[in-house]
Design an enzyme around this catalytic site. Structure first.
Site, mmCIF file in Angstrom:
data_model
loop_
_atom_site.group_PDB
_atom_site.id
_atom_site.type_symbol
_atom_site.label_atom_id
_atom_site.label_comp_id
_atom_site.label_asym_id
_atom_site.label_seq_id
_atom_site.Cartn_x
_atom_site.Cartn_y
_atom_site.Cartn_z
ATOM 1 N N THR A 132 -0.863 -1.204 -0.108
ATOM 2 C CA THR A 132 -1.813 -1.303 1.005
ATOM 3 C C THR A 132 -1.967 -0.012 1.800
ATOM 4 O O THR A 132 -3.025 0.221 2.396
ATOM 5 C CB THR A 132 -1.375 -2.425 1.972
ATOM 6 N N ASP A 133 -0.960 0.846 1.817
ATOM 7 C CA ASP A 133 -0.984 1.991 2.732
ATOM 8 C C ASP A 133 -2.168 2.922 2.495
ATOM 9 O O ASP A 133 -2.745 3.456 3.445
ATOM 10 C CB ASP A 133 0.321 2.784 2.639
ATOM 11 N N THR A 168 3.447 -3.037 -3.226
ATOM 12 C CA THR A 168 4.288 -4.197 -2.929
ATOM 13 C C THR A 168 3.970 -5.374 -3.830
ATOM 14 O O THR A 168 4.865 -6.105 -4.267
ATOM 15 C CB THR A 168 4.118 -4.599 -1.452
ATOM 16 N N ASP A 192 3.979 4.051 -5.936
ATOM 17 C CA ASP A 192 3.960 3.642 -4.538
ATOM 18 C C ASP A 192 2.693 4.220 -3.916
ATOM 19 O O ASP A 192 2.340 5.378 -4.157
ATOM 20 C CB ASP A 192 5.195 4.173 -3.806
ATOM 21 N N SER A 193 2.014 3.427 -3.100
ATOM 22 C CA SER A 193 0.711 3.889 -2.603
ATOM 23 C C SER A 193 0.833 5.127 -1.718
ATOM 24 O O SER A 193 -0.134 5.884 -1.569
ATOM 25 C CB SER A 193 -0.009 2.774 -1.850
ATOM 26 N N SER A 194 1.991 5.365 -1.126
ATOM 27 C CA SER A 194 2.168 6.586 -0.343
ATOM 28 C C SER A 194 2.152 7.829 -1.228
ATOM 29 O O SER A 194 1.904 8.937 -0.745
ATOM 30 C CB SER A 194 3.485 6.535 0.443
#
Length: 357
Positions: A102-103, A26, A70-72
């Site tokens: 953050t995930d 993000t 994306d952290s996912s």
């Protein structure tokens, strides 16, 4: 007690140098003017959004992942890339800041703490709950403070925090002690079983007695072989033999994080004991991790944990699931000897757990 407050940099005749590694998340997003959709910011746009990166007293260089992640979607290959980027640039910079979604930030921070040994410079992971271009975004403060922490030196000219950390919303944590605990508030992370390393207000106040420092003079070492053949088995009331066996008999599996109740307790089913015992005898490393955020595993304290001990399950003490899982991956990538993995799993390597006899 907060015992050390740094109000200004000591002896800074030349700029400190910090490398900013943009992985995505993000914090790296900006809003597209026409559609309003979020999209990854370019290096140039990111610098324009945060002009302090150019004008600050710290010299900041940037290396973005191509493409941003994306952290996912973060996986061990990306951990290797982060660790290698730090190692390749280790002698050129005073510290490193990794921008990350953050995930899965706690997983990456934990993994890096085991992949970078003999570390004497800060590696600070940070991110944000709102994109950098949003008016109320927490990105700017998190980023600029993380950079300041990465550049900070003590009176002896040593790095103030020479370990892998997570900085978020006014608090600096040991990276391998963190868990993301909130998806809506700016205070997204907590360290349930270890105090914060620093608190940020008008000044950055460090707790020097809690900061991990290497005692050897060995050069930085990287451990880049990761074994993904691990799993998490979370116990729940009414769990059935097929569910347990589906995990324990997974082909190629080498390690299991066994998430138990309370202080490390499990149902006293005979079939569960036999399944765990047989798995350990086949060479699986099974480690007991409580489902509680706060507290430690105390195997043998209650009758319902004795079967786990008898089956050969190891204690994870107060380690987080994120740290235990990544520690297994790194150790199993490094060692083929199961007994050596077991020994090191139960040994604190970089402050990730507190062993209580």
């Amino acid at each position: 007690m907060y015992i050390c407050s740094r109000k200004k940099q000591p002896n800074t005749s030349s700029k400190m140098r910090v490398l900013l590694i943009l992985t995505g998340g993000t914090i790296s997003m900006v809003q597209e003017h026409k559609t309003g959709a979020l999209c990854p910011a370019s290096k140039e746009v990111f610098k324009a959004m945060v002009p302090e990166l150019v004008s600050s007293s710290v010299e900041v260089d940037m290396i973005p992942f191509q493409p941003l992640i994306d952290s996912s979607d973060m996986n061990p290959d990306h951990w290797v890339k982060m660790a290698q980027t730090v190692a390749d640039n280790y002698d050129r910079y005073d510290g490193f800041v990794i921008l990350h979604g953050t995930d899965t930030m706690s997983y990456s921070a934990s993994a890096l703490s085991f992949m970078l040994t003999n570390l004497r410079k800060p590696v600070v992971l940070t991110g944000s709950q709102l994109p950098i271009g949003v008016l109320r975004s927490d990105a700017r403060e998190n980023l600029l403070t993380a950079i300041e922490i990465a550049a900070a030196k003590n009176e002896q000219g040593e790095a103030m925090v020479p370990e892998v950390c997570v900085y978020f919303e006014g608090r600096l944590f040991r990276g391998n002690r963190t868990t993301k605990m909130n998806s809506e508030q700016f205070e997204a992370f907590d360290s349930y079983n270890y105090p914060t390393l620093a608190k940020v207000g008008v000044h950055i106040t460090y707790r020097e007695n809690l900061i991990h420092r290497e005692t050897t003079q060995m050069p930085l070492q990287t451990h880049l072989k990761i074994d993904r053949n691990v799993a998490v088995l979370k116990l729940f009331p009414g769990i059935t033999p097929p569910v347990v066996q589906a995990i324990l008999k997974t082909e190629g599996l080498r390690g299991v994080v066994l998430e138990t109740f309370g202080s490390g307790n499990a149902p006293s089913y005979e079939w569960l004991y036999e399944a765990l015992r047989d798995a350990v005898q086949r060479g699986l490393v099974i480690v007991n991790k409580t489902q509680c955020h706060t507290g430690t595993v105390a195997m043998g304290l209650y009758q319902v944990s004795l079967n786990l001990m008898k089956a050969g399950v190891l204690s994870g003490y107060d380690i987080t699931t994120e740290a235990l899982l990544t520690k297994m991956m790194v150790l199993m990538g490094e060692y083929s000897d199961t007994e050596e993995v077991k020994r090191l799993i139960c040994t604190p390597l970089c402050g990730e757990m507190t062993v209580v006899n």
